[in-house]
Design a protein around this motif. Structure first.
Motif, short mmCIF file in Angstrom:
data_model
loop_
_atom_site.label_atom_id
_atom_site.label_comp_id
_atom_site.label_asym_id
_atom_site.label_seq_id
_atom_site.Cartn_x
_atom_site.Cartn_y
_atom_site.Cartn_z
N ALA A 124 29.55 32.42 14.94
CA ALA A 124 29.60 31.16 15.72
C ALA A 124 29.60 29.96 14.77
N LYS A 125 30.25 28.91 15.22
CA LYS A 125 30.28 27.69 14.40
C LYS A 125 29.12 26.77 14.80
N TYR A 126 28.79 25.86 13.89
CA TYR A 126 27.92 24.73 14.21
C TYR A 126 28.46 23.55 13.43
N VAL A 226 42.94 22.41 18.41
CA VAL A 226 43.44 23.58 19.16
C VAL A 226 43.09 23.47 20.64
N HIS A 227 41.87 22.98 20.90
CA HIS A 227 41.38 23.02 22.29
C HIS A 227 41.51 21.68 23.00
N GLY A 228 41.81 20.62 22.22
CA GLY A 228 41.73 19.25 22.75
C GLY A 228 42.47 19.03 24.07
N ILE A 236 36.64 18.40 30.37
CA ILE A 236 35.50 18.75 29.51
C ILE A 236 35.37 17.65 28.45
N LYS A 237 36.48 17.35 27.79
CA LYS A 237 36.51 16.24 26.83
C LYS A 237 37.19 15.05 27.50
N ARG A 238 36.50 13.95 27.56
CA ARG A 238 37.07 12.77 28.23
C ARG A 238 37.80 11.86 27.25
N1 BYC Z 1 32.13 21.19 12.68
O1 BYC Z 1 40.17 22.17 18.82
P1 BYC Z 1 39.05 21.39 18.23
C1 BYC Z 1 23.57 16.36 16.60
C2 BYC Z 1 36.04 23.42 15.11
S1 BYC Z 1 24.39 17.83 16.80
C3 BYC Z 1 32.41 22.49 12.81
O2 BYC Z 1 39.19 19.92 18.16
P2 BYC Z 1 36.97 21.13 20.24
C4 BYC Z 1 22.39 16.26 15.75
C5 BYC Z 1 36.11 23.72 16.61
O3 BYC Z 1 34.91 24.30 17.06
C6 BYC Z 1 25.83 17.34 17.67
N2 BYC Z 1 33.48 22.95 13.51
O4 BYC Z 1 37.69 21.81 19.00
C7 BYC Z 1 21.53 17.33 15.61
C8 BYC Z 1 37.30 24.64 16.67
O5 BYC Z 1 36.95 25.94 16.20
P3 BYC Z 1 36.85 27.24 17.20
C9 BYC Z 1 26.95 18.27 17.61
C10 BYC Z 1 34.27 22.03 14.11
O6 BYC Z 1 35.85 22.00 20.63
C11 BYC Z 1 20.46 17.25 14.73
C12 BYC Z 1 38.23 24.06 15.61
O7 BYC Z 1 37.41 23.32 14.72
N3 BYC Z 1 27.85 17.82 18.64
O8 BYC Z 1 24.00 15.45 17.17
O9 BYC Z 1 37.95 20.74 21.29
C13 BYC Z 1 20.22 16.07 14.00
C14 BYC Z 1 39.30 23.14 16.20
O10 BYC Z 1 38.72 21.95 16.77
C15 BYC Z 1 34.02 20.66 14.03
C16 BYC Z 1 28.59 18.63 19.38
O11 BYC Z 1 28.61 19.81 19.20
C17 BYC Z 1 32.90 20.24 13.27
N4 BYC Z 1 32.58 18.93 13.10
O12 BYC Z 1 36.40 19.76 19.63
C18 BYC Z 1 21.07 14.99 14.19
C19 BYC Z 1 29.37 17.97 20.48
N5 BYC Z 1 34.97 20.00 14.71
O13 BYC Z 1 35.73 26.96 18.18
C20 BYC Z 1 22.14 15.07 15.07
C21 BYC Z 1 30.08 18.92 21.40
C22 BYC Z 1 35.79 20.94 15.20
O14 BYC Z 1 38.17 27.36 17.91
N6 BYC Z 1 31.30 19.42 20.86
N7 BYC Z 1 35.39 22.16 14.83
O15 BYC Z 1 36.53 28.39 16.29
C23 BYC Z 1 32.47 18.75 20.93
O16 BYC Z 1 32.56 17.64 21.43
C24 BYC Z 1 33.70 19.45 20.41
O17 BYC Z 1 33.43 20.83 20.33
C25 BYC Z 1 34.19 18.91 19.03
C26 BYC Z 1 35.42 19.77 18.62
C27 BYC Z 1 34.63 17.47 19.18
C28 BYC Z 1 33.11 19.04 17.97
#
Ligand code: BYC
Length: 343
Positions: A124-126, A226-228, A236-238
């Motif tokens: 899994a990614k983080y 990929v997922h945007g 899901i993403k606004r």
């Molecule tokens: N790091 O198609 P995409 C916090 C991956 S913690 C790693 O654009 P998506 C905090 C992506 O998963 C806050 N991987 O993907 C805590 C995908 O790979 P898979 C964390 C990344 O999902 C403690 C591939 O690249 N926030 O605030 O549409 C102390 C293609 O990307 C990253 C969240 O998790 C990255 N940066 O958009 C302080 C927010 N970016 O899964 C602070 C929720 C991309 O196909 N997540 N990848 O293998 C999201 O909003 C979205 O998942 C993302 C990526 C915008 C991050």
């Protein structure tokens, strides 16, 4: 041969009925999404929608969980009691966020153990951001200002995510992240306004190291996301990765001026025609290296999480044993009550 033919008829008919039912459910689901409505855990949803959410929410939970480590590194070395209390509260909040998010992901059919196992095994990614080291106290302030600042920018739109359990979790997370961002900014402002030259230099050094990785938090450029597009279609993403990144840069520039720090980008300048700041080229090769497990701290972060999980096994065992005893006691009391004659 004949037997097979006879079996196939009713089976095919059943499949046809099922797919007609599914098509109707899918139409209803799409209509709800188009109206901007919410999907609840018990509602029907397409398998791809469920998997996309499970991936994003569990990655988000892992990010909070791993995200405790870089700052946790400074709890015992905070410069004052006040800063130590604030940092402790913040790190505990991150654990809380992980728990809300794991709970939201569980509603999609994955168990906590399965998710933790995916993290520990590296499947899994983080977030990439947590694979950078925290070298000085100023890094703690910069994480609050930039990393939590980027997180808020990304997470406020998620409070309107079409999946209601995730959206609800995000409301509380965003409130707490606002406090996190403010405490970081406040800590940096204190050092910049009342600190020594060495402390100001320490803040600038931390900004230099964290600026570009913070921009990477929003994910790859829209053209490579990929997922945007599908996630935007499903509500899901606004807001897209690039649009969020731009909003973040625009918000940070005046804040950097108030602090008196320089953002490390010679190309950063206001573009009157666009109504936004232009900024330099992000090193995407570095981003993919870190995401692929080869950042400075990837190994250390995962090893720390695995060790904490193993060291905590006795706590989980004790809690389960206690729950089992309590359930047995309650059952015995019920059995006893059932045996007693009614007066
Ligand atoms: N790091 O198609 P995409 C916090 C991956 S913690 C790693 O654009 P998506 C905090 C992506 O998963 C806050 N991987 O993907 C805590 C995908 O790979 P898979 C964390 C990344 O999902 C403690 C591939 O690249 N926030 O605030 O549409 C102390 C293609 O990307 C990253 C969240 O998790 C990255 N940066 O958009 C302080 C927010 N970016 O899964 C602070 C929720 C991309 O196909 N997540 N990848 O293998 C999201 O909003 C979205 O998942 C993302 C990526 C915008 C991050």
């Amino acid at each position: 041969m004949y037997t097979q033919a006879m079996d196939t008829g009713p089976q095919e008919a059943r499949q046809a009925v099922r797919s007609a039912e599914e098509a109707a459910l899918e139409t209803r689901f799409e209509a709800r999404i188009d109206e901007g409505g919410f999907i609840e855990a018990k509602d029907w949803m397409p398998e791809h929608y469920r998997k996309t959410l499970l991936r994003q929410i569990s990655q988000h939970a892992h990010s909070e969980w791993v995200g405790m480590l870089p700052e946790g590194n400074w709890v015992t070395r905070a410069p004052t009691l006040k800063r130590k209390c604030i940092l402790l509260a913040k790190v505990q909040d991150e654990a809380g966020h992980a728990l809300y998010l794991y709970a939201a992901a569980e509603t999609l059919g994955s168990s906590r153990e399965q998710m933790i196992d995916a993290l520990h095994s590296g499947r899994a990614k983080y977030s990439s951001i947590f694979n950078y080291p925290t070298l000085s106290w100023a890094d703690v302030g910069v994480i609050g200002w930039l990393v939590d600042g980027a997180a808020i920018m990304n997470q406020v739109p998620l409070t309107r995510c079409s999946y209601a359990p995730y959206a609800r979790a995000m409301v509380r997370v965003c409130r707490e992240e606002s406090f996190h961002q403010r405490q970081g900014f406040d800590s940096l402002l204190a050092m910049m306004q009342h600190g020594s030259d060495a402390q100001r230099a320490m803040v600038q050094d931390a900004v230099d190291r964290w600026w570009w990785p913070s921009l990477m938090m929003f994910g790859p450029p829209d053209g490579e996301s990929v997922h945007g597009a599908q996630s935007a279609r499903w509500g899901i993403k606004r807001i897209s990765n690039d649009d969020l990144r731009q909003k973040f840069v625009d918000a940070c520039v005046p804040q950097a001026q108030v602090l008196g720090v320089t953002l490390p980008d010679a190309a950063l300048k206001w573009n009157e025609a666009r109504g936004h700041h232009d900024f330099g080229v992000i090193d995407w090769a570095e981003f993919w290296r870190v995401v692929g497990g080869h950042g400075e701290c990837n190994r250390e972060r995962l090893a720390a999480r695995v060790k904490a999980w193993e060291d905590g096994a006795w706590v989980r065992d004790a809690a389960l044993a206690h729950a089992r005893k309590q359930a047995a006691r309650e059952q015995a009391a019920k059995d006893q009550a059932a045996k007693e004659p009614v007066a």
